[in-house]
Scaffold this active site. Structure first.
Site, PDB file in Angstrom:
ATOM      1  N   SER A 313     -65.327  59.236 -42.204  1.00  0.00           N
ATOM      2  CA  SER A 313     -66.553  59.611 -41.534  1.00  0.00           C
ATOM      3  C   SER A 313     -67.246  58.430 -40.863  1.00  0.00           C
ATOM      4  O   SER A 313     -66.698  57.806 -39.972  1.00  0.00           O
ATOM      5  CB  SER A 313     -67.460  60.302 -42.557  1.00  0.00           C
ATOM      6  OG  SER A 313     -68.541  60.939 -41.963  1.00  0.00           O
ATOM      7  N   ASP A 324     -61.305  49.201 -31.478  1.00  0.00           N
ATOM      8  CA  ASP A 324     -61.143  49.475 -30.048  1.00  0.00           C
ATOM      9  C   ASP A 324     -61.722  48.374 -29.169  1.00  0.00           C
ATOM     10  O   ASP A 324     -61.198  48.087 -28.093  1.00  0.00           O
ATOM     11  CB  ASP A 324     -61.825  50.799 -29.687  1.00  0.00           C
ATOM     12  CG  ASP A 324     -60.969  52.006 -30.016  1.00  0.00           C
ATOM     13  OD1 ASP A 324     -59.895  51.806 -30.615  1.00  0.00           O
ATOM     14  OD2 ASP A 324     -61.373  53.133 -29.675  1.00  0.00           O
ATOM     15  N   LYS A 338     -61.743  62.044 -40.891  1.00  0.00           N
ATOM     16  CA  LYS A 338     -62.879  62.973 -40.888  1.00  0.00           C
ATOM     17  C   LYS A 338     -63.750  62.633 -39.694  1.00  0.00           C
ATOM     18  O   LYS A 338     -64.562  61.730 -39.741  1.00  0.00           O
ATOM     19  CB  LYS A 338     -63.669  62.857 -42.200  1.00  0.00           C
ATOM     20  CG  LYS A 338     -65.014  63.565 -42.185  1.00  0.00           C
ATOM     21  CD  LYS A 338     -64.863  65.041 -41.931  1.00  0.00           C
ATOM     22  CE  LYS A 338     -66.209  65.726 -41.908  1.00  0.00           C
ATOM     23  NZ  LYS A 338     -67.045  65.361 -40.770  1.00  0.00           N
TER      24      LYS A 338
END
Length: 398
Positions: A313, A324, A338
């Protein structure tokens, strides 16, 4: 961390731009309720129509349309009019909908969620788990809590709670007995065994503070920041630890077993390492929104993030942003996956339903839900040692 719960609405910090929207990125509630890893409700600010790569669901996904909250409310009201449980009717409605993360909580359960993500809970200060031999044992004793003051130790066997044997109960049921009515000062009797010794201890429940962030320095100067959950204030703790670290010291950010928490706190933690910019994008019923980091973070300090299958999460949101944007090397195993967005909906009987309304993506547009995040370097039992080696190679340790 002792069993906990999550808040209904937390006002987001300035790190997030746009209007206020209450969101829930729910973790595995049953597991979290049993172990105390904190789930899952997350408040986030957002900007509607944000540009960027967050566009709809990942290719190949088969998620159904969002649950109709109005229809759910009508089903609960109809059940109540027939003298039945509105909460049970709502649970059945959500179950039939195919919403794998949808859930319904009564007033007490949701109030407990609010309390725990506020960084506090009412209990005796111990966590329980089922050992290999099948018995329930104490897995953690909180410093300064009623259990520690009574001399209870990690590894002690928990035989009964208020006279009820616990070996045949689920861990979540044991936790519920330990929490009781959640009233500070209320008594609970624990039958405990340690080796051949057995005794009964009566404890008084107390309101206790959780400690989701721990910071330690290794001999080589490396700063290890472990974040167990993104409860209120956790992001600031991370940011302060980085700001006060010696110049040049590398950071090992341990997100293993972190079941999530407040997205606002994860964004504050991201701000410790990023100089502003995108943290994540997400959609709410098709409308695109975004979460941003605050400017001024330390972008030069060597950073390695430890992750595993228990990283969920909001913790995945932070991991995705650091990976990234090339800010951290990630080490460990694939995260849980999730990445769906829940919003709370009040029901006629006062209970609250959390229903999936969308999904979030990393800054590069990668979907997380059902996929997880693959680490840059896969590692098993020796993940921390390998992470330290990587950090040393980045110039952050000896």
């Amino acid at each position: 961390m002792p069993a906990g719960t999550a808040p209904f609405c937390i006002r987001p910090r300035g790190v997030l731009r746009g209007a206020v929207l209450t969101l829930v990125f729910t973790g595995v509630l049953a597991t979290a309720a049993a172990t105390g890893s904190l789930p899952r409700q997350e408040s986030a600010g957002e900007r509607a129509g944000a540009t960027g790569p967050a566009g709809g669901l990942a290719p190949g996904r088969t998620d159904r349309a969002p649950v109709d909250s109005a229809a759910l409310s009508r089903a609960a009201a109809a059940a109540m009019a027939d003298g039945k449980s509105g909460k049970k009717a709502a649970e059945e409605f959500v179950s039939r909908s195919g919403d794998r993360w949808g859930a319904v909580y009564d007033k007490k359960e949701y109030a407990e969620f609010e309390q725990a993500l506020d960084g506090a809970y009412t209990g005796v200060g111990l966590s329980a788990g089922r050992a290999a031999e099948g018995r329930v044992r104490v897995t953690r004793v909180q410093r300064g809590g009623p259990a520690e003051r009574a001399g209870i130790r990690t590894g002690d066997r928990l035989v009964s709670v208020d006279g009820r044997p616990v070996d045949t109960l689920s861990v979540s049921e044991v936790v519920a007995l330990l929490r009781g009515d959640g009233v500070p000062g209320s008594a609970v009797a624990l039958e405990v065994e340690r080796g051949r010794a057995a005794w009964t201890e009566t404890l008084r429940r107390a309101r206790l503070a959780t400690d989701p962030v721990t910071v330690r320095r290794l001999d080589d100067g490396t700063l290890v920041i472990r974040v167990a959950a993104f409860t209120k204030g956790a992001g600031t703790r991370v940011r302060d630890a980085v700001r006060t670290a010696p110049a040049g010291a590398g950071v090992l950010l341990d997100l293993r077993g972190n079941a999530g928490g407040l997205v606002a706190e994860a964004a504050v933690a991201a701000s410790a390492f990023l100089d502003g910019g995108l943290v994540a994008t997400y959609d709410v019923k098709g409308e695109q929104r975004a979460v941003y980091a605050e400017g001024g973070g330390d972008t030069g300090r060597p950073l390695v993030a430890l992750i595993d299958g228990g990283t969920m999460s909001a913790a995945e949101l932070l991991t995705g942003a650091l990976q990234d944007r090339g800010r951290a090397v990630t080490v460990g195993s694939r995260t849980f996956g999730k990445g769906s967005v829940q919003m709370p909906s009040a029901l006629p009987d006062g209970s609250v339903a959390e229903l999936t309304v969308g999904h979030y993506r990393t800054p590069a547009g990668h979907a997380v839900d059902g996929r997880g995040i693959t680490p840059d370097l896969k590692a098993g039992e020796r993940a921390e040692e390998q992470a330290k080696t990587v950090l040393s190679g980045l110039g952050g340790g000896s």
